[in-house]
Design a protein around this motif. Structure first.
Motif, PDB file in Angstrom:
ATOM      1  N   ALA A  70       3.668  14.947 -55.073  1.00  0.00           N
ATOM      2  CA  ALA A  70       3.389  14.329 -56.372  1.00  0.00           C
ATOM      3  C   ALA A  70       4.566  13.474 -56.832  1.00  0.00           C
ATOM      4  O   ALA A  70       4.382  12.427 -57.469  1.00  0.00           O
ATOM      5  N   TYR A  71       5.787  13.898 -56.504  1.00  0.00           N
ATOM      6  CA  TYR A  71       6.975  13.120 -56.918  1.00  0.00           C
ATOM      7  C   TYR A  71       6.952  11.734 -56.297  1.00  0.00           C
ATOM      8  O   TYR A  71       7.226  10.737 -56.968  1.00  0.00           O
ATOM      9  N   GLU A  72       6.602  11.650 -55.009  1.00  0.00           N
ATOM     10  CA  GLU A  72       6.618  10.358 -54.331  1.00  0.00           C
ATOM     11  C   GLU A  72       5.547   9.425 -54.901  1.00  0.00           C
ATOM     12  O   GLU A  72       5.740   8.199 -54.950  1.00  0.00           O
ATOM     13  N   ARG A  73       4.377   9.966 -55.361  1.00  0.00           N
ATOM     14  CA  ARG A  73       3.335   9.125 -55.930  1.00  0.00           C
ATOM     15  C   ARG A  73       3.651   8.743 -57.384  1.00  0.00           C
ATOM     16  O   ARG A  73       3.427   7.625 -57.813  1.00  0.00           O
ATOM     17  N   PHE A  74       4.170   9.677 -58.133  1.00  0.00           N
ATOM     18  CA  PHE A  74       4.279   9.535 -59.582  1.00  0.00           C
ATOM     19  C   PHE A  74       5.631   8.940 -60.029  1.00  0.00           C
ATOM     20  O   PHE A  74       5.729   8.289 -61.075  1.00  0.00           O
ATOM     21  N   GLN A  75       6.672   9.191 -59.228  1.00  0.00           N
ATOM     22  CA  GLN A  75       8.044   8.752 -59.575  1.00  0.00           C
ATOM     23  C   GLN A  75       8.392   9.134 -61.021  1.00  0.00           C
ATOM     24  O   GLN A  75       8.627   8.287 -61.882  1.00  0.00           O
ATOM     25  N   PRO A  76       8.415  10.419 -61.324  1.00  0.00           N
ATOM     26  CA  PRO A  76       8.621  10.875 -62.706  1.00  0.00           C
ATOM     27  C   PRO A  76      10.060  10.638 -63.171  1.00  0.00           C
ATOM     28  O   PRO A  76      10.987  10.477 -62.377  1.00  0.00           O
ATOM     29  N   ASP A  77      10.179  10.656 -64.504  1.00  0.00           N
ATOM     30  CA  ASP A  77      11.517  10.588 -65.101  1.00  0.00           C
ATOM     31  C   ASP A  77      12.149  11.973 -65.213  1.00  0.00           C
ATOM     32  O   ASP A  77      13.371  12.103 -65.265  1.00  0.00           O
ATOM     33  N   LEU A  78      11.288  13.020 -65.294  1.00  0.00           N
ATOM     34  CA  LEU A  78      11.782  14.382 -65.470  1.00  0.00           C
ATOM     35  C   LEU A  78      10.866  15.335 -64.704  1.00  0.00           C
ATOM     36  O   LEU A  78       9.636  15.156 -64.701  1.00  0.00           O
ATOM     37  N   VAL A  79      11.441  16.350 -64.062  1.00  0.00           N
ATOM     38  CA  VAL A  79      10.688  17.388 -63.354  1.00  0.00           C
ATOM     39  C   VAL A  79      10.995  18.722 -64.012  1.00  0.00           C
ATOM     40  O   VAL A  79      12.170  19.105 -64.140  1.00  0.00           O
ATOM     41  N   LEU A  80       9.896  19.431 -64.463  1.00  0.00           N
ATOM     42  CA  LEU A  80      10.032  20.813 -64.942  1.00  0.00           C
ATOM     43  C   LEU A  80       9.624  21.702 -63.782  1.00  0.00           C
ATOM     44  O   LEU A  80       8.448  21.725 -63.374  1.00  0.00           O
ATOM     45  N   LEU A  81      10.563  22.459 -63.204  1.00  0.00           N
ATOM     46  CA  LEU A  81      10.391  23.131 -61.918  1.00  0.00           C
ATOM     47  C   LEU A  81      10.588  24.622 -62.072  1.00  0.00           C
ATOM     48  O   LEU A  81      11.631  25.080 -62.551  1.00  0.00           O
ATOM     49  N   ASP A  82       9.519  25.395 -61.641  1.00  0.00           N
ATOM     50  CA  ASP A  82       9.623  26.860 -61.649  1.00  0.00           C
ATOM     51  C   ASP A  82      10.490  27.283 -60.470  1.00  0.00           C
ATOM     52  O   ASP A  82      10.391  26.723 -59.366  1.00  0.00           O
ATOM     53  N   ALA A  83      11.335  28.302 -60.697  1.00  0.00           N
ATOM     54  CA  ALA A  83      12.246  28.737 -59.642  1.00  0.00           C
ATOM     55  C   ALA A  83      11.582  29.682 -58.650  1.00  0.00           C
ATOM     56  O   ALA A  83      11.850  29.633 -57.443  1.00  0.00           O
ATOM     57  N   VAL A  84      10.687  30.564 -59.156  1.00  0.00           N
ATOM     58  CA  VAL A  84      10.074  31.587 -58.281  1.00  0.00           C
ATOM     59  C   VAL A  84       8.635  31.166 -57.996  1.00  0.00           C
ATOM     60  O   VAL A  84       7.775  31.197 -58.895  1.00  0.00           O
ATOM     61  N   MET A  85       8.415  30.691 -56.745  1.00  0.00           N
ATOM     62  CA  MET A  85       7.079  30.282 -56.321  1.00  0.00           C
ATOM     63  C   MET A  85       6.862  30.739 -54.897  1.00  0.00           C
ATOM     64  O   MET A  85       7.835  30.868 -54.119  1.00  0.00           O
ATOM     65  N   PRO A  86       5.620  30.998 -54.511  1.00  0.00           N
ATOM     66  CA  PRO A  86       5.347  31.388 -53.126  1.00  0.00           C
ATOM     67  C   PRO A  86       5.614  30.220 -52.180  1.00  0.00           C
ATOM     68  O   PRO A  86       5.518  29.051 -52.561  1.00  0.00           O
ATOM     69  N   GLY A  87       5.952  30.579 -50.952  1.00  0.00           N
ATOM     70  CA  GLY A  87       6.262  29.520 -49.983  1.00  0.00           C
ATOM     71  C   GLY A  87       7.631  28.929 -50.276  1.00  0.00           C
ATOM     72  O   GLY A  87       8.662  29.613 -50.212  1.00  0.00           O
ATOM     73  N   MET A  88       7.685  27.671 -50.646  1.00  0.00           N
ATOM     74  CA  MET A  88       8.941  27.001 -50.985  1.00  0.00           C
ATOM     75  C   MET A  88       9.290  27.314 -52.441  1.00  0.00           C
ATOM     76  O   MET A  88       8.538  26.969 -53.347  1.00  0.00           O
ATOM     77  N   ASP A  89      10.405  28.008 -52.659  1.00  0.00           N
ATOM     78  CA  ASP A  89      10.794  28.336 -54.039  1.00  0.00           C
ATOM     79  C   ASP A  89      11.372  27.101 -54.733  1.00  0.00           C
ATOM     80  O   ASP A  89      11.553  26.034 -54.128  1.00  0.00           O
ATOM     81  N   GLY A  90      11.648  27.268 -56.046  1.00  0.00           N
ATOM     82  CA  GLY A  90      12.135  26.143 -56.842  1.00  0.00           C
ATOM     83  C   GLY A  90      13.493  25.622 -56.401  1.00  0.00           C
ATOM     84  O   GLY A  90      13.776  24.425 -56.483  1.00  0.00           O
ATOM     85  N   PHE A  91      14.359  26.497 -55.904  1.00  0.00           N
ATOM     86  CA  PHE A  91      15.697  26.071 -55.503  1.00  0.00           C
ATOM     87  C   PHE A  91      15.619  25.143 -54.289  1.00  0.00           C
ATOM     88  O   PHE A  91      16.266  24.091 -54.249  1.00  0.00           O
TER      89      PHE A  91
END
Length: 741
Positions: free
Chosen positions: A55-76
């Motif tokens: 989504a980042y590559e399509r949207f090119q956002p100014d700000l990302v709100l990112l959860d740290a604990v997620m399944p698979g690839m975590d936020g870090f």
């Protein structure tokens, strides 16, 4: 910035910020999306890290709100990969997680997050932090854009200021401005004193006509616009046919092929120096705000360059003038150093010598050479004959007049000024060359308020002395006056010394003669006294030893005793005078003896015991044990101690003590005689060793004395190579003798 002409729309439009929300919890993701959209942001969402990267590559956002604990690839891990994507340097990342331990916080910031918010979320705090991050991002982008413009302006300004040649500066400037603005013609229009102006610099693109060097008088350009430009107003015309211009003004611009223009004043303080004008000829043009700001700032740079160039020209002129001034100053400095050296040589001569002739002759020579004059002389005044005698002279290329005596009454206008202490210059007929004048500078030599002579500087042609040259002559005249005063004082002092030496010799001869002449009659008197003593003794025996106070035998004995005492006193006076005379003339021989101090001192004081007892005084001996032997003149030392003990017995009141002490300190022996009950005032102490000096009221018992005893002691101590000091305080007086061992 004030603008005349068409109004300009804002040249920058800020779109709504874009926010990407990456959160695996659908409820939390929905709440975040609703909150951000309510704030007016464009929002895109993703449910895990891999979807967030896509989504980042399509949207090119100014700000990302990112959860740290997620399944698979975590936020870090997602954060680290986001920061590696192209263009991510302009994107801010905020971590949202339930982890609030320090290690997780550090891990988030290490991965590249700029902020960290823990769950449960405080929504007001979240909105504020999002706005703060976006504002910081906008500020950063604006700053970068501004820096780009500043680099362009700085580059042009640097090229402008690389040269101090005004023509080169202005030509480079208009070329750079035309290229940067991508317009057809940029020129600098300079006003002249006649109210019109000339196109002094121009950069024009083909095929448009050049107007360089044309003197342009715009009949439609009235004083109103001039005053507005003087106040710093900028005029913008996007289309000359739709700018409410007068027909004559439109015709005026049309003849130069202008369809749109921008005019920026070039000011020098409050003075309107000229105009920076950009012409767009191929079509109408919308002038953007940053272009206007850029042109305004470049006009300021041109004004600085113009001022700098004018100042440079002024500096060049000042440098030329300063060069001449420096050269003049160097000449003056060299002259001052030369004058100072001259004055120092004369001053050193005055200090080191008392020879009047040598000093004044040196002074006139040094002065003539330093000032490059033909002749310099010094004359001394004789007021008893009212004459001036030229005694010292140095000539270079003029005939001298040394030895000449001038009557001052023949030249009152000259000598009256000199006697009043005035320096002056005048011309006089040459004494050796007919029909010629000599330039003369005269300066008096003052002894206080009295002129004792004068210096004269003579030239064969007219020459006016400078202030520094006059000052040198005055200083040399002062030194000559000092030298004359010193020499005459020295001569007077020498005469006084000679007279004192003569009087002292007469005194010594008189004392020596009188002393020797008195010895013979005093010896006869002593012999006669001894014969009288025998007769008196025989008369007393005839009287049977019964002698009353009124008998002739008793009276004869009394008179005889008086005669004996006075005779001994005269003998002592004569002996003291002769001894002092020998010591002062250094005729006194010194005999060396070895003295064992304890026995020697005991034997000496024993002769005073009866006298001390009769006067009810106490004698105290304080001798250091094991005193070394003393090698000195025993007769001289005995006379010293005898005189000191005699004085102590004489002036010590009854029931007071007299102490004789001796002790050793390093290689010195100290003998002292101290008596109590008597004190010498501090005013009298410096004079007690003077000849014939007796302390006023210092002898309450009227025992008399010659005033030579302590003077003789002082001479004898010096003769033995020692010294003597006296201290008197607290009703006690102590004489201390210091002798080398």
């Amino acid at each position: 910035m004030q603008i005349l002409g068409n109004s300009l729309e804002p040249y920058f439009h800020q779109e709504h910020a874009r926010i990407l929300i990456v959160e695996d919890n659908p409820i939390m993701r929905r709440l975040l999306c609703q909150t951000m959209r309510a704030e007016g942001y464009q929002v895109m969402e993703a449910c895990d890290g891999e979807e967030g990267l896509a989504a980042y590559e399509r949207f090119q956002p100014d700000l990302v709100l990112l959860d740290a604990v997620m399944p698979g690839m975590d936020g870090f891990a997602c954060c680290r990969q986001l920061k590696d994507l192209p263009g991510s340097s302009h994107t801010s990342i905020m971590m949202i997680t339930s982890l609030d331990d320090p290690e997780s916080v550090n891990q988030a910031f290490a991965a590249g997050a700029l902020d960290y918010v823990t769950k449960p979320i405080h929504w007001t705090l979240l909105r504020q932090r999002v706005e703060r991050l976006l504002q910081a991002q906008r500020d950063t982008l604006e700053l970068q854009s501004q820096m780009k413009r500043e680099r362009v302006i700085g580059s042009i300004a640097q090229r402008i200021h690389q040269s101090l040649d005004l023509a080169e500066i202005l030509n480079v400037a208009v070329a750079e401005i035309r290229q940067f603005l991508q317009t057809d013609r940029v020129m600098i229009y300079r006003f002249n004193s006649e109210g019109c102006g000339t196109v002094s610099v121009e950069s024009v693109a083909p095929p448009w006509a050049s107007v360089l060097g044309q003197c342009i008088r715009d009949s439609c350009f009235n004083d109103k616009y001039t005053d507005l430009y003087r106040l710093g107003r900028i005029r913008i015309i996007e289309d000359i046919h739709n700018a409410n211009l007068t027909p004559c003004h439109v015709d005026f611009l049309t003849q130069f092929q202008v369809k749109a223009n921008m005019v920026v004043p070039i000011l020098q303080g409050e003075h309107l120096w000229g105009l920076l004008i950009a012409h767009h000829c191929q079509a109408t043009r919308y002038w953007r705000m940053w272009e206007v700001e850029l042109a305004e700032r470049l006009a300021i740079q041109l004004a600085i360059a113009i001022k700098q160039s004018e100042l440079y020209q002024q500096v060049q002129q000042l440098n030329t003038e300063l060069t001449y001034q420096v050269q003049d100053h160097i000449v003056e400095l060299q002259q001052a150093l030369r004058f100072e050296a001259t004055l120092k040589r004369i001053t050193d001569k005055v200090r080191d010598s008392l020879d009047e002739d040598q000093i004044l002759q040196t002074a006139v020579e040094e002065l003539a050479i330093a000032l490059d004059v033909g002749c310099c002389n010094a004359a001394l005044y004789d007021y008893s004959h009212n004459t001036s005698h030229i005694r010292y002279e140095f000539t270079r290329f003029l005939a001298g007049c040394r030895g000449q005596v001038i009557s001052m009454e023949y030249y009152p206008e000259i000598y009256q000024q000199l006697q009043q202490g005035q320096c002056f210059q005048f011309c006089a007929p040459s004494a050796h060359l007919p029909n010629t004048q000599t330039a003369i500078f005269a300066c008096p030599m003052m002894n206080g308020a009295e002129a004792i002579g004068n210096l004269c500087l003579i030239n064969s042609q007219h020459k006016v002395l400078s202030a520094s040259e006059v000052r040198l002559v005055e200083q040399v005249a002062n030194q000559c006056a000092i030298a004359l005063r010193q020499a005459r004082l020295y001569q007077a002092a020498q005469a006084t010394v000679t007279e004192l030496e003569r009087l002292n010799q007469l005194k010594d001869d008189f004392l020596s003669t009188v002393s020797h002449e008195l010895r013979s009659p005093i010896s006869n008197m002593r012999l006669a006294i001894q014969m009288l003593e025998r007769n008196v003794t025989q008369s007393q025996m005839l009287c049977g030893g019964q002698v009353n106070r009124n008998s002739s035998c008793s009276k004869s004995a009394t008179y005889l005793q008086i005669l004996r005492d006075e005779c001994e006193r005269e003998i002592s006076l004569v002996n003291d005078l002769l001894d002092l005379q020998r010591l002062e003339a250094e005729y006194q021989p010194q005999q060396t003896d070895v003295i064992q101090l304890p026995e020697w001192v005991l034997g000496l004081v024993a002769s005073f015991e009866e006298r001390i007892n009769d006067r009810q005084q106490t004698l105290i001996l304080d001798l250091e044990p094991e005193l070394p032997d003393l090698v000195t003149d025993a007769i001289g030392l005995k006379r010293i101690l005898t005189e000191l003990l005699h004085n102590a017995c004489k002036y010590t009141p009854p029931e007071k003590s007299i102490t004789v002490a001796a002790h050793r300190q390093t290689n010195k022996l100290y003998l002292s005689v101290t008596n109590t009950g008597v004190e010498i005032s501090p005013e009298e102490l410096p004079r007690i060793f003077d000849k014939f000096y007796r302390i006023p009221n210092g002898d309450p018992w009227k025992q008399g004395g010659t005033g030579l005893g302590l003077a003789l002691v002082n001479k004898l101590v010096n003769h033995l190579g020692g010294s003597i000091q006296v201290m008197s305080a607290a009703r006690q007086t102590c004489f201390t003798l210091e002798l080398p061992l």
